[in-house]
Motif scaffolding. Sequence first.
Motif, PDB file in Angstrom:
ATOM      1  N   GLU A   1     -25.743  -4.970  28.541  1.00  0.00           N
ATOM      2  CA  GLU A   1     -25.338  -5.652  27.583  1.00  0.00           C
ATOM      3  C   GLU A   1     -26.555  -5.514  26.584  1.00  0.00           C
ATOM      4  O   GLU A   1     -26.323  -5.569  25.406  1.00  0.00           O
ATOM      5  CB  GLU A   1     -24.816  -7.155  27.643  1.00  0.00           C
ATOM      6  N   ILE A   2     -27.540  -5.939  27.045  1.00  0.00           N
ATOM      7  CA  ILE A   2     -28.955  -5.911  26.328  1.00  0.00           C
ATOM      8  C   ILE A   2     -29.373  -4.527  25.710  1.00  0.00           C
ATOM      9  O   ILE A   2     -29.601  -4.562  24.759  1.00  0.00           O
ATOM     10  CB  ILE A   2     -30.133  -6.475  27.065  1.00  0.00           C
ATOM     11  N   MET A   3     -28.865  -3.589  26.592  1.00  0.00           N
ATOM     12  CA  MET A   3     -29.418  -2.182  26.163  1.00  0.00           C
ATOM     13  C   MET A   3     -28.406  -1.639  25.273  1.00  0.00           C
ATOM     14  O   MET A   3     -28.766  -0.851  24.263  1.00  0.00           O
ATOM     15  CB  MET A   3     -29.543  -1.311  27.450  1.00  0.00           C
TER      16      MET A   3
ATOM     17  N   ILE B   1     -44.212  -2.406  30.497  1.00  0.00           N
ATOM     18  CA  ILE B   1     -44.789  -3.711  30.542  1.00  0.00           C
ATOM     19  C   ILE B   1     -43.881  -4.882  29.767  1.00  0.00           C
ATOM     20  O   ILE B   1     -43.807  -4.593  28.711  1.00  0.00           O
ATOM     21  CB  ILE B   1     -46.149  -3.893  30.071  1.00  0.00           C
ATOM     22  N   GLN B   2     -43.026  -5.595  30.597  1.00  0.00           N
ATOM     23  CA  GLN B   2     -42.200  -6.646  30.040  1.00  0.00           C
ATOM     24  C   GLN B   2     -41.194  -5.981  29.253  1.00  0.00           C
ATOM     25  O   GLN B   2     -40.717  -6.435  28.177  1.00  0.00           O
ATOM     26  CB  GLN B   2     -43.049  -7.543  29.015  1.00  0.00           C
ATOM     27  N   GLY B   3     -40.620  -4.678  29.536  1.00  0.00           N
ATOM     28  CA  GLY B   3     -39.807  -4.053  29.035  1.00  0.00           C
ATOM     29  C   GLY B   3     -39.277  -2.659  29.650  1.00  0.00           C
ATOM     30  O   GLY B   3     -39.717  -2.592  30.749  1.00  0.00           O
ATOM     31  N   CYS B   4     -38.416  -2.040  29.108  1.00  0.00           N
ATOM     32  CA  CYS B   4     -37.994  -0.545  29.634  1.00  0.00           C
ATOM     33  C   CYS B   4     -37.868   0.473  28.408  1.00  0.00           C
ATOM     34  O   CYS B   4     -37.535  -0.164  27.252  1.00  0.00           O
ATOM     35  CB  CYS B   4     -36.948  -0.966  30.453  1.00  0.00           C
ATOM     36  N   GLY B   5     -37.496   1.571  28.966  1.00  0.00           N
ATOM     37  CA  GLY B   5     -37.466   2.607  27.710  1.00  0.00           C
ATOM     38  C   GLY B   5     -35.892   2.478  27.420  1.00  0.00           C
ATOM     39  O   GLY B   5     -35.087   1.815  28.036  1.00  0.00           O
ATOM     40  N   ARG B   6     -35.496   2.904  26.149  1.00  0.00           N
ATOM     41  CA  ARG B   6     -34.015   2.892  25.645  1.00  0.00           C
ATOM     42  C   ARG B   6     -33.173   3.792  26.525  1.00  0.00           C
ATOM     43  O   ARG B   6     -33.787   4.796  27.257  1.00  0.00           O
ATOM     44  CB  ARG B   6     -34.175   3.406  24.329  1.00  0.00           C
TER      45      ARG B   6
END
Length: 241
Positions: A212-214, A144-149
């Motif tokens: 780039e975010i990850m 929810i409003q994100g993702c796994g690393r």
Amino acid sequence: MEKQSTTGIPVKQLFDEASSTYTYLLWCPKTMEGILIDPVDVQVERDLKVVSEIGVKLLYGLNTHAHADHITGTGILKTKVENLKSVISKASEAKADIHVEPGDKIVFGERSITVRATPGHTAGCCSFVTDDEMAVFTGDALLIQGCGRTDFQGGSPSTLYDSVHSQLFTLPHECVVYPAHDYKGRFSSKIETEKATNPRLGGTKTKQEFIEIMNNLNLSVPKKIDVAVPANMVCGVFEAE
């Protein structure tokens, strides 16, 4: 914590506070045959109590992937529920009774879920879509409003971006997103919402921006990774030598 879904297939949502993990019980209302998605080892007795109270005949214990933050409960469940089969993706290379691939169906009574490959968090991640496409169980691929690393277990930000956009964001807008984790007390989301507003993957975010975010999250290693991953590769239970 429990929540009853309003989707076509009944869904009971349960929560493990230590790992912020959601476990999901789904069943066919006519036959009462059901499945358990992403069970946690320390919550097996709780899960079985809920199964008994509702009157579900549990057929399968499924994992969206080999988790790094908790040990799966499927191995313990197999010792307590007669004929229960463990399920995980073939790509995970983990031990299970049934190894599924994209397009495979897990049938319980008159209902079913379909497997979609959603690697990127790990190389073996998959998501489970209900037969009416009104709910999807996304594991860590889409939160929810994100993702796994994406920095271990064969993770890849490029692969995860493609997985979410091709396999999840193509589901109906009203499809309910049920993730494996949430850390802010949220229960679910919708494909429409995540597609439009997910700060990592939604809106106009390009693949390069996502990469780039990850690549710059600088997250600490999960506390249980050295215990959880080896255990989850053998269905959560090490066999005596």
